[in-house]
Design a protein around this motif. Sequence first.
Motif, PDB file in Angstrom:
ATOM      1  N   ASP C  96       0.873  -1.183   0.000  1.00  0.00           N
ATOM      2  CA  ASP C  96       0.000   0.000   0.000  1.00  0.00           C
ATOM      3  C   ASP C  96       0.906   1.228   0.000  1.00  0.00           C
ATOM      4  O   ASP C  96       1.768   1.366   0.850  1.00  0.00           O
ATOM      5  CB  ASP C  96      -0.932   0.017   1.217  1.00  0.00           C
ATOM      6  CG  ASP C  96      -0.224  -0.338   2.501  1.00  0.00           C
ATOM      7  OD1 ASP C  96      -0.844  -0.287   3.553  1.00  0.00           O
ATOM      8  OD2 ASP C  96       0.987  -0.700   2.444  1.00  0.00           O
ATOM      9  N   GLY C  97       0.744   2.087  -0.957  1.00  0.00           N
ATOM     10  CA  GLY C  97       1.595   3.263  -1.080  1.00  0.00           C
ATOM     11  C   GLY C  97       2.472   3.158  -2.308  1.00  0.00           C
ATOM     12  O   GLY C  97       2.418   2.175  -3.050  1.00  0.00           O
ATOM     13  N   PRO C  98       3.283   4.188  -2.571  1.00  0.00           N
ATOM     14  CA  PRO C  98       4.104   4.192  -3.784  1.00  0.00           C
ATOM     15  C   PRO C  98       5.291   3.244  -3.657  1.00  0.00           C
ATOM     16  O   PRO C  98       5.765   2.974  -2.557  1.00  0.00           O
ATOM     17  CB  PRO C  98       4.577   5.654  -3.860  1.00  0.00           C
ATOM     18  CG  PRO C  98       4.531   6.151  -2.459  1.00  0.00           C
ATOM     19  CD  PRO C  98       3.454   5.387  -1.764  1.00  0.00           C
TER      20      PRO C  98
END
Lengths: 135, 135, 135, 135
Positions: C96-98
């Motif tokens: 989750d996230g870049p």
Amino acid sequence: MFLLKPRWSDLDAYSHVNNVTWLEYLQEARVDMLLVHAPARGAESLADAVLVVRAEIDYRRPMVFRQAPYPIEMWVSKLGAASFTVSYEIADSATDGPRVVYGRAATVLAPVDMASGRPRRLDQLERDVLKRFLE
Amino acid sequence: MFLLKPRWSDLDAYSHVNNVTWLEYLQEARVDMLLVHAPARGAESLADAVLVVRAEIDYRRPMVFRQAPYPIEMWVSKLGAASFTVSYEIADSATDGPRVVYGRAATVLAPVDMASGRPRRLDQLERDVLKRFLE
Amino acid sequence: MFLLKPRWSDLDAYSHVNNVTWLEYLQEARVDMLLVHAPARGAESLADAVLVVRAEIDYRRPMVFRQAPYPIEMWVSKLGAASFTVSYEIADSATDGPRVVYGRAATVLAPVDMASGRPRRLDQLERDVLKRFLE
Amino acid sequence: MFLLKPRWSDLDAYSHVNNVTWLEYLQEARVDMLLVHAPARGAESLADAVLVVRAEIDYRRPMVFRQAPYPIEMWVSKLGAASFTVSYEIADSATDGPRVVYGRAATVLAPVDMASGRPRRLDQLERDVLKRFLE
């Protein structure tokens, strides 16, 4: 038990893991013990400068580039006031048949005071942690 | 006397020449003796596979990155039937004052038959050439 | 996807994986593709001498010594008559996230005839195997 | 002109200086320029953390283990506000006949602020020193 995956770049012109690189393998195993396992048990100080003051190694069989990692067993074989000895064996374990031993080695290590750079004695916590690695 | 110029890449995270790299320094000195000087004297066979079967090293003082090369003295300290020992001292010579010794080491070497990969005896020419390097 | 476990000895005096060593990481990934996966698919010839004729690499974030391996994605980005290009990205995948990208690189590789040492064209089987690695 | 003496340990399983090690050679040449020559001219700051942000290299001919050092010419080929490019050529000079070029390379370098680890602009003294290395 530390598992060391050989790199193709560890090979020398004879297509064997170069004899110098064996010491690098032992260093990786030792770093894992001193930087990872010892701090986890409360001896963070062992993760700082611990100097190698002596190394000796016996080469039995050549190591090659292969997919399976080489298992390295290591243990504290001597615990002194201001130094300790880590012994190593690189060997494939045998499920049936004799073990294949590649080599055996030992390194004498001495903690140093980070500020002065001078040797110092092992403290009680460090000794307690290292005792768990005694053979 | 072999002169080894340190590389910046020889430094580890403590900004010292890593203890493993010391063995690389000895290897370069030994290769110079076995691949260059011994063949020039007629023992080309020593330039082929000579295995390191044992190494031991005592570290005295750290080596750092510097412009001046580190001098490595080496000599044959033992000459057996099927092996020989090369001893080393890494030290700055002193024009006035005591010498600075960084470390001392020894490696046991064994010639192998190139075709079979098995250990073999040193032949007479090899022994004659190695005798010149005896301390 | 190739997983490269950093070694403590990969660190330089700045305690980062030295920029030169990044190329060693790419080499290990490539060797895995050419020496292991390509031969398994019938292109044993790619396991023999394939020369690196060009390399380029962009460094984004420093890699450090850590327990988790660094993931290296690689693919054939160009397939010529007598050369091919392997592209690489070293990046931690994000659940989750870049994603965290450490760097991107490409190496141009050319097969050589083992006997003559001269460049040669890729044969049909080699091209077929490499096509499977095309992005 | 920087003279790089190859080490036997630079060889890979193909008995050539490994393509990764070429970058180590360039690094040694660059360190000599930035850690030795630039500080001697007043730009000590260039000896501190200067990050490699990009590298590219073209390999022309293999380098081997030999007694003669490999000459590396290097020069600043581009001078920006917050980065500069060092170009390199590894080549044997020819007293009579054509030069033998082993390879050409370039690395983009960016100074970083030591305290914050963030990129910073080159200051005037650094620019003045680097200008002397402009082709």
